[in-house]
Design an enzyme around this catalytic site. Sequence first.
Site, PDB file in Angstrom:
ATOM      1  N   THR A 212       5.578 -22.299 -80.449  1.00 12.70           N
ATOM      2  CA  THR A 212       7.014 -22.331 -80.214  1.00 12.70           C
ATOM      3  C   THR A 212       7.345 -22.953 -78.861  1.00 12.70           C
ATOM      4  O   THR A 212       6.540 -22.883 -77.944  1.00 12.70           O
ATOM      5  CB  THR A 212       7.446 -20.853 -80.255  1.00 12.70           C
ATOM      6  N   ARG A 240      10.894 -15.988 -94.298  1.00  9.21           N
ATOM      7  CA  ARG A 240      10.626 -15.127 -93.132  1.00  9.21           C
ATOM      8  C   ARG A 240      11.345 -15.664 -91.881  1.00  9.21           C
ATOM      9  O   ARG A 240      11.358 -16.853 -91.615  1.00  9.21           O
ATOM     10  CB  ARG A 240       9.113 -15.082 -92.891  1.00  9.21           C
ATOM     11  N   GLY A 242      11.518 -15.116 -87.721  1.00  8.69           N
ATOM     12  CA  GLY A 242      10.794 -14.494 -86.606  1.00  8.69           C
ATOM     13  C   GLY A 242      11.725 -14.049 -85.499  1.00  8.69           C
ATOM     14  O   GLY A 242      12.929 -13.842 -85.704  1.00  8.69           O
ATOM     15  N   ASP A 243      11.162 -13.903 -84.318  1.00  6.89           N
ATOM     16  CA  ASP A 243      11.938 -13.411 -83.174  1.00  6.89           C
ATOM     17  C   ASP A 243      12.753 -14.506 -82.484  1.00  6.89           C
ATOM     18  O   ASP A 243      13.758 -14.217 -81.833  1.00  6.89           O
ATOM     19  CB  ASP A 243      10.991 -12.788 -82.140  1.00  6.89           C
ATOM     20  N   THR A 263       7.369 -16.233 -76.764  1.00 11.08           N
ATOM     21  CA  THR A 263       6.521 -16.826 -77.795  1.00 11.08           C
ATOM     22  C   THR A 263       5.400 -15.856 -78.126  1.00 11.08           C
ATOM     23  O   THR A 263       4.859 -15.211 -77.235  1.00 11.08           O
ATOM     24  CB  THR A 263       5.943 -18.183 -77.354  1.00 11.08           C
ATOM     25  N   GLY A 264       5.083 -15.757 -79.407  1.00  8.33           N
ATOM     26  CA  GLY A 264       4.030 -14.831 -79.805  1.00  8.33           C
ATOM     27  C   GLY A 264       4.224 -14.419 -81.243  1.00  8.33           C
ATOM     28  O   GLY A 264       5.054 -14.999 -81.949  1.00  8.33           O
TER      29      GLY A 264
HETATM   30  N1  ASP Z   1       7.433 -16.264 -82.124  1.00 10.32           N
HETATM   31  C1  ASP Z   1       7.332 -17.233 -83.181  1.00 10.32           C
HETATM   32  C2  ASP Z   1       7.544 -16.516 -84.509  1.00 10.32           C
HETATM   33  O1  ASP Z   1       7.039 -15.436 -84.684  1.00 10.32           O
HETATM   34  C3  ASP Z   1       6.013 -17.934 -83.241  1.00 10.32           C
HETATM   35  C4  ASP Z   1       5.525 -18.507 -81.946  1.00 10.32           C
HETATM   36  O2  ASP Z   1       5.939 -18.102 -80.867  1.00 10.32           O
HETATM   37  O3  ASP Z   1       4.663 -19.396 -82.001  1.00 10.32           O
HETATM   38  O4  ASP Z   1       8.160 -17.106 -85.365  1.00 10.32           O
END
Ligand code: ASP
Length: 347
Positions: A212, A240, A242-243, A263-264
């Site tokens: 991300t 889905r 995400g955050d 990011t995570g």
């Molecule tokens: N946080 C992002 C998600 O879960 C993924 C990422 O940070 O690479 O969609």
Amino acid sequence: MIKSLIITLLIVLTITMKDTTKTNTSTTNTYTIVIHGGAGTIKKEKLTEKKEKEYKTLLSLALETGKFHLEKGGTAMETTEMVIKILEDSPLFNAGRGSVFNHKGFQEMDASIMDGRDLTFGAVAGFTNLKNPIEGARIVKDSTKHAFLYGERGQEFCLSKGAIYADSSYFYSEYRWKQYQRALKRDAIELDHSDDEDAEKDEILDSKKFGTVGCVVLDKYGNLAAGTSTGGLTNKKFGRIGDSPIIGAGTYANNESCAVSCTGNGEYFLRGTIARDISALMEYKNYSLKKSGNKTLKKLSDMHGKGGFISVDKNGNYIMMFNTRGMYRGVATSKGEFKVGMYSTFD
Ligand code: ASP
């Protein structure tokens, strides 16, 4: 070469990007910009010199562009969008052009942008054909009474307001497709952020080093902004979210405290309201940014969440914290600090 690229980019971007809501016009002449391109298993021995250089060049280009704009009096909101677009346009990062594939073989993208002046924000999720999802987020913020649009219909609205369309062939890369095929075979959701030490899994780990993108800015007017954009997780369930587009989880900005981009593995950031926690600790407990960051990273780790975040506070202090091996990241300030890196230290 990089200089002329930056100038061309700036001409195009500053024309298309005017923040018409400049409220505070008195300037402090200080600014800070921090960016990330995802956290994860980033091993020096696994990255060729050429690849490392590509990452550093791109991160530097994004930072240089942001810095230039801020120097000229650009706002935090304009700069955040501008810089994220540059990162989205690169196939190196899991956002925009470089987005990963979901379980059905589609690229579904999420993004959000938040204005610390008045806590307004725009977010999009499940978009498949916007060249720059962050542009969609900004359109939602500026051109609707709403805060969040999702899916085909939300995308249709953003296109009707001038967002640039991109065919799915624009987002396709063989690398991402192979990564998806591998994940399918293993029936695994590639979190992009594992710190798995198993050498046999190196091939898989290799595919976990893209992430991300995010940007947080303090501009010369004392205003904060944050933005995050992502393709999510390889082989994620279709639909889905995400955050990254969720305010308080992956993105947050408040002029009273700080601006944050995370990011995570998003589900943990959602459960932990990670971005909001960093700000809330400053607002309610008077913590410094560093103390808030440390406390929140510990909370994330205790929950077994993996990843990191960048943040800048109203005084220009910044943090780049992660509990993975590395995080693509960079910072530039009006005081002349300028650095990009990806490993645990900035070497
Ligand atoms: N946080 C992002 C998600 O879960 C993924 C990422 O940070 O690479 O969609």
